[in-house]
Design a protein around this motif. Sequence first.
Motif, PDB file in Angstrom:
ATOM      1  N   TRP A  33       0.855  -1.308   0.040  1.00 23.87           N
ATOM      2  CA  TRP A  33       0.109   0.071  -0.096  1.00 23.87           C
ATOM      3  C   TRP A  33       0.625   1.284   0.014  1.00 23.87           C
ATOM      4  O   TRP A  33       0.393   2.325  -0.579  1.00 23.87           O
ATOM      5  N   ARG A  34       2.030   1.063   0.715  1.00 20.01           N
ATOM      6  CA  ARG A  34       2.737   2.216   0.572  1.00 20.01           C
ATOM      7  C   ARG A  34       3.683   2.680  -0.772  1.00 20.01           C
ATOM      8  O   ARG A  34       4.351   3.571  -1.200  1.00 20.01           O
ATOM      9  N   ARG A  35       3.390   1.519  -1.435  1.00 27.07           N
ATOM     10  CA  ARG A  35       4.205   1.468  -2.864  1.00 27.07           C
ATOM     11  C   ARG A  35       5.598   1.443  -2.819  1.00 27.07           C
ATOM     12  O   ARG A  35       6.105   2.016  -3.630  1.00 27.07           O
ATOM     13  N   VAL A  36       6.229   0.563  -2.009  1.00 24.59           N
ATOM     14  CA  VAL A  36       7.711   0.455  -1.680  1.00 24.59           C
ATOM     15  C   VAL A  36       8.038  -0.810  -1.786  1.00 24.59           C
ATOM     16  O   VAL A  36       7.065  -1.753  -1.396  1.00 24.59           O
ATOM     17  N   PRO A  37       9.139  -1.479  -2.083  1.00 24.32           N
ATOM     18  CA  PRO A  37       9.557  -2.868  -1.826  1.00 24.32           C
ATOM     19  C   PRO A  37       9.529  -3.320  -0.504  1.00 24.32           C
ATOM     20  O   PRO A  37       9.874  -2.396   0.550  1.00 24.32           O
ATOM     21  N   SER A  38       9.033  -4.584   0.024  1.00 26.09           N
ATOM     22  CA  SER A  38       8.970  -4.993   1.200  1.00 26.09           C
ATOM     23  C   SER A  38      10.527  -5.839   1.740  1.00 26.09           C
ATOM     24  O   SER A  38      10.707  -5.709   2.934  1.00 26.09           O
ATOM     25  N   HIS A  39      10.983  -6.393   0.801  1.00 27.90           N
ATOM     26  CA  HIS A  39      12.456  -6.972   0.960  1.00 27.90           C
ATOM     27  C   HIS A  39      13.568  -6.103   0.562  1.00 27.90           C
ATOM     28  O   HIS A  39      13.426  -5.415  -0.414  1.00 27.90           O
ATOM     29  N   PHE A  40      14.467  -6.358   1.388  1.00 29.62           N
ATOM     30  CA  PHE A  40      15.835  -5.611   0.909  1.00 29.62           C
ATOM     31  C   PHE A  40      15.731  -4.171   0.712  1.00 29.62           C
ATOM     32  O   PHE A  40      16.441  -3.506   0.173  1.00 29.62           O
ATOM     33  N   LEU A  44      12.981 -23.862   2.793  1.00 25.75           N
ATOM     34  CA  LEU A  44      13.476 -22.970   3.772  1.00 25.75           C
ATOM     35  C   LEU A  44      14.773 -22.431   3.533  1.00 25.75           C
ATOM     36  O   LEU A  44      15.416 -21.311   3.662  1.00 25.75           O
ATOM     37  N   LEU A  45      15.760 -23.566   2.901  1.00 29.30           N
ATOM     38  CA  LEU A  45      17.099 -23.161   2.513  1.00 29.30           C
ATOM     39  C   LEU A  45      17.175 -22.290   1.332  1.00 29.30           C
ATOM     40  O   LEU A  45      17.944 -21.360   1.398  1.00 29.30           O
ATOM     41  N   SER A  46      16.433 -22.509   0.249  1.00 25.80           N
ATOM     42  CA  SER A  46      16.425 -21.617  -0.863  1.00 25.80           C
ATOM     43  C   SER A  46      16.094 -20.120  -0.285  1.00 25.80           C
ATOM     44  O   SER A  46      16.492 -19.040  -0.803  1.00 25.80           O
ATOM     45  N   GLY A  47      14.934 -20.199   0.438  1.00 23.05           N
ATOM     46  CA  GLY A  47      14.523 -18.768   1.024  1.00 23.05           C
ATOM     47  C   GLY A  47      15.633 -17.809   1.899  1.00 23.05           C
ATOM     48  O   GLY A  47      15.739 -16.819   1.583  1.00 23.05           O
ATOM     49  N   ALA A  48      16.045 -18.834   2.662  1.00 27.80           N
ATOM     50  CA  ALA A  48      17.350 -18.212   3.243  1.00 27.80           C
ATOM     51  C   ALA A  48      18.511 -17.757   2.429  1.00 27.80           C
ATOM     52  O   ALA A  48      19.128 -16.695   2.860  1.00 27.80           O
ATOM     53  N   ALA A  49      18.680 -18.356   1.309  1.00 30.25           N
ATOM     54  CA  ALA A  49      20.027 -18.012   0.486  1.00 30.25           C
ATOM     55  C   ALA A  49      19.478 -16.876  -0.493  1.00 30.25           C
ATOM     56  O   ALA A  49      20.254 -15.803  -0.501  1.00 30.25           O
ATOM     57  N   ARG A  81      21.833 -13.398  -0.010  1.00 33.69           N
ATOM     58  CA  ARG A  81      22.313 -12.864  -1.204  1.00 33.69           C
ATOM     59  C   ARG A  81      21.824 -11.545  -1.251  1.00 33.69           C
ATOM     60  O   ARG A  81      22.637 -10.658  -1.759  1.00 33.69           O
ATOM     61  N   GLY A  82      20.509 -11.435  -1.013  1.00 35.17           N
ATOM     62  CA  GLY A  82      19.719 -10.077  -1.389  1.00 35.17           C
ATOM     63  C   GLY A  82      20.370  -8.855  -0.355  1.00 35.17           C
ATOM     64  O   GLY A  82      20.707  -7.650  -0.719  1.00 35.17           O
ATOM     65  N   VAL A  83      20.567  -9.398   0.768  1.00 33.97           N
ATOM     66  CA  VAL A  83      20.936  -8.379   1.886  1.00 33.97           C
ATOM     67  C   VAL A  83      22.422  -8.113   1.378  1.00 33.97           C
ATOM     68  O   VAL A  83      23.026  -6.944   1.644  1.00 33.97           O
ATOM     69  N   ALA A  84      23.121  -9.050   0.967  1.00 29.26           N
ATOM     70  CA  ALA A  84      24.500  -8.779   0.812  1.00 29.26           C
ATOM     71  C   ALA A  84      24.732  -7.616  -0.386  1.00 29.26           C
ATOM     72  O   ALA A  84      25.464  -6.888  -0.439  1.00 29.26           O
ATOM     73  N   GLU A  85      23.869  -7.938  -1.612  1.00 26.34           N
ATOM     74  CA  GLU A  85      23.825  -7.033  -2.744  1.00 26.34           C
ATOM     75  C   GLU A  85      23.228  -5.483  -2.141  1.00 26.34           C
ATOM     76  O   GLU A  85      24.026  -4.574  -2.709  1.00 26.34           O
ATOM     77  N   GLN A 120      21.037  -2.111  -5.070  1.00 25.47           N
ATOM     78  CA  GLN A 120      19.572  -2.513  -4.434  1.00 25.47           C
ATOM     79  C   GLN A 120      18.917  -3.319  -5.484  1.00 25.47           C
ATOM     80  O   GLN A 120      18.286  -4.199  -5.296  1.00 25.47           O
ATOM     81  N   GLN A 121      18.795  -2.796  -6.617  1.00 29.41           N
ATOM     82  CA  GLN A 121      18.150  -3.412  -7.743  1.00 29.41           C
ATOM     83  C   GLN A 121      18.764  -4.838  -8.094  1.00 29.41           C
ATOM     84  O   GLN A 121      17.826  -5.642  -8.666  1.00 29.41           O
ATOM     85  N   ALA A 122      19.975  -4.800  -7.954  1.00 31.90           N
ATOM     86  CA  ALA A 122      20.581  -6.397  -8.337  1.00 31.90           C
ATOM     87  C   ALA A 122      19.965  -7.417  -7.032  1.00 31.90           C
ATOM     88  O   ALA A 122      19.930  -8.564  -7.326  1.00 31.90           O
ATOM     89  N   ALA A 123      19.743  -6.908  -5.955  1.00 27.90           N
ATOM     90  CA  ALA A 123      19.225  -7.761  -4.930  1.00 27.90           C
ATOM     91  C   ALA A 123      17.915  -8.448  -5.322  1.00 27.90           C
ATOM     92  O   ALA A 123      17.907  -9.779  -5.212  1.00 27.90           O
ATOM     93  N   TYR A 124      17.009  -7.820  -5.953  1.00 28.41           N
ATOM     94  CA  TYR A 124      15.849  -8.209  -6.281  1.00 28.41           C
ATOM     95  C   TYR A 124      16.139  -9.180  -7.644  1.00 28.41           C
ATOM     96  O   TYR A 124      15.217 -10.360  -7.619  1.00 28.41           O
TER      97      TYR A 124
END
Length: 237
Positions: A78-85, A148-153, A157-161, A167-171
Motif C-alpha cells: 500500500w505504501r508502494r515501496v519494496p518490502s524486502h531488501f 526454507l534453505l532456498s528462501g534463506a539463500a 544474497r539479497g542483503v549482501a547486494e 539495490q536492484q541487483a538484490a531483487y
Amino acid sequence: MASGLFHLAVFAVDGGPWEGPVSWRKAVTFGLSFGLTLITIAWVSSFVALGDRARNVLLGVFAADCVLEVALITVQAWRRVPSHFNMETALDTTISRMLAVGGGVLIVVLVTLTVAAFRDGAPGAAPDVALSMRLAVRAGFVALCGALLSGAAMIARGVAEVQTGHQQAAYHVAGALKPAHAVTMHAILVLPALAWLLTFTRFSEARRVRVVAVVSAAYGAAAVVVIGVSAIRFATA
C-alpha cells in the motif's frame, strides 16, 4: 487467504505491474501462499508425533508469524515501496528486518516439526497414522526444508547486494531461486493430500505406500531439476 483475494480484486481495479518488487502481486501471492501453508501445516501436524501442548504452541507461533509476515508485506504494498531488501528509510529498514526475523521463526518452527515427523511416537500422538501418510508427511517436510534453505539463500544474497550498494541487483538475484522455492514449498500439501485420497480407493496399505513412494520420488526428481536450473541462474546472476 482473504487478504490475498482482496488484493487480487484491488489489482483488478487499480492495475499496475504484476511483476517487480513494487506491485500488488506480493500482497496477493503472499496472502494466498501463507494462508494455504498455514492450513496445510495445521492439518499435517496432526500426523506428527507431538503432544497436544507442544503442537498448540508451535501452531500458535506459526500462525502469528504468518499473520505478521503478510501484514508487513501488505503495508509496504500500500505504501508502494519494496518490502524486502528495502533500507531507504527507518520504517523500511525496520519492516525489512522484522520480515527477516519472522523468516527465522518460521524456520525454527518448521524444522522442529520436521524432526518430530521422523519420530515414531510421542505422548498424545495418534498411534494409528497409516504408513503411507507418515511417508508422505516426512517427504513433504524434507522438501519444505529445501524451500526454507532456498528462501534463506535468497535473503542472505539479497542483503549482501544491498549492503554493497546494489539495490536492484538484490531483487534480480533473489528472483533466480523463486522456482526452486515454490516447487519445494508445496510438496507438504501435495503428497499428504495424495495419501489421504488413496484412502478412498480399494488399494491395500502396502500398495498405497508404493504409490506414495513412487510419486514422492518423481516429485523429488522434478524438484532436483528445478533446483539445479535455479542454482545455476542464482550463481551466475
